[in-house]
Design a protein around this motif. Structure first.
Motif, short mmCIF file in Angstrom:
data_model
loop_
_atom_site.label_atom_id
_atom_site.label_comp_id
_atom_site.label_asym_id
_atom_site.label_seq_id
_atom_site.Cartn_x
_atom_site.Cartn_y
_atom_site.Cartn_z
N MET A 19 20.07 -13.56 -18.39
CA MET A 19 21.52 -13.48 -18.62
C MET A 19 21.92 -12.13 -19.19
N VAL A 20 21.17 -11.61 -20.15
CA VAL A 20 21.52 -10.30 -20.73
C VAL A 20 21.32 -9.19 -19.71
N ASN A 25 25.57 -5.42 -16.27
CA ASN A 25 26.22 -4.88 -15.08
C ASN A 25 27.57 -5.54 -14.81
N ARG A 26 28.14 -6.18 -15.80
CA ARG A 26 29.42 -6.85 -15.64
C ARG A 26 30.47 -6.15 -16.50
N ASP A 27 31.72 -6.45 -16.24
CA ASP A 27 32.82 -5.79 -16.93
C ASP A 27 33.31 -6.55 -18.17
N ASN A 28 32.50 -7.44 -18.72
CA ASN A 28 32.90 -8.24 -19.86
C ASN A 28 31.93 -7.98 -21.02
N MET A 29 32.36 -7.15 -21.96
CA MET A 29 31.48 -6.75 -23.07
C MET A 29 31.24 -7.90 -24.06
N THR A 30 32.18 -8.81 -24.19
CA THR A 30 31.98 -9.96 -25.06
C THR A 30 30.85 -10.82 -24.53
N TYR A 31 30.85 -11.05 -23.23
CA TYR A 31 29.78 -11.80 -22.57
C TYR A 31 28.43 -11.12 -22.82
N HIS A 32 28.42 -9.80 -22.68
CA HIS A 32 27.17 -9.05 -22.89
C HIS A 32 26.71 -9.15 -24.35
N ILE A 34 27.30 -11.53 -26.57
CA ILE A 34 26.79 -12.89 -26.84
C ILE A 34 25.41 -13.06 -26.23
N CYS A 35 25.25 -12.63 -24.99
CA CYS A 35 23.94 -12.73 -24.33
C CYS A 35 22.88 -11.92 -25.07
N SER A 36 23.26 -10.75 -25.59
CA SER A 36 22.31 -9.89 -26.31
C SER A 36 21.80 -10.55 -27.59
N VAL A 37 22.71 -11.13 -28.36
CA VAL A 37 22.31 -11.82 -29.60
C VAL A 37 21.38 -12.98 -29.26
N PHE A 38 21.77 -13.77 -28.27
CA PHE A 38 20.97 -14.90 -27.82
C PHE A 38 19.58 -14.45 -27.37
N SER A 39 19.53 -13.42 -26.54
CA SER A 39 18.26 -12.93 -26.00
C SER A 39 17.34 -12.37 -27.08
N ASN A 40 17.88 -11.51 -27.93
CA ASN A 40 17.05 -10.88 -28.96
C ASN A 40 16.56 -11.88 -30.00
N GLY A 41 17.40 -12.84 -30.35
CA GLY A 41 16.97 -13.88 -31.29
C GLY A 41 15.85 -14.74 -30.73
N LEU A 42 15.98 -15.09 -29.46
CA LEU A 42 14.93 -15.91 -28.84
C LEU A 42 13.64 -15.13 -28.62
N TRP A 43 13.77 -13.84 -28.31
CA TRP A 43 12.56 -13.01 -28.17
C TRP A 43 11.81 -13.00 -29.50
N PHE A 44 12.53 -12.79 -30.60
CA PHE A 44 11.91 -12.75 -31.91
C PHE A 44 11.23 -14.07 -32.24
N ALA A 45 11.90 -15.18 -31.98
CA ALA A 45 11.32 -16.50 -32.26
C ALA A 45 10.07 -16.75 -31.42
N THR A 46 10.12 -16.36 -30.15
CA THR A 46 8.96 -16.55 -29.27
C THR A 46 7.78 -15.71 -29.73
#
Length: 89
Positions: A19-20, A25-32, A34-46
């Motif tokens: 998702m991140v 490559n999308r025009d919605n920075m809020t979406y990006h 949110i996806c970045s926080v989600f992705s980085n948090g899950l990477w750290f947990a994993t």
């Protein structure tokens, strides 16, 4: 329990990574964002869980299975979200 936990964490980690990657490559920075926080948090947990299990080679099986299936599922989820919010490439 560890096998299932790694499988689950790897799955959701790769859903979020896909998702991140797509959101960059999308025009919605809020979406990006949110996806970045989600992705980085899950990477750290994993990574924390993998280190805690001493990176046993047996853990590669659920990790690889989870990341592959998570990537495919994440692409589908991203496409649906992008359509709903109208995010364009």
């Amino acid at each position: 329990m560890t096998f299932i936990t790694i499988l689950f964490l790897a799955f959701i980690q790769n859903v979020s990574f896909t998702m991140v990657s797509r959101s960059r490559n999308r025009d919605n920075m809020t979406y990006h964002a949110i996806c970045s926080v989600f992705s980085n948090g899950l990477w750290f947990a994993t990574m924390h869980f993998l280190v805690a299990s001493e990176l046993n080679w047996f853990m590669a099986i659920p990790y690889i299975a989870g990341t592959v299936s998570g990537s495919v599922f994440g692409a589908k989820v991203s496409m649906r979200i992008e359509k709903i919010i109208g995010a364009k490439a």
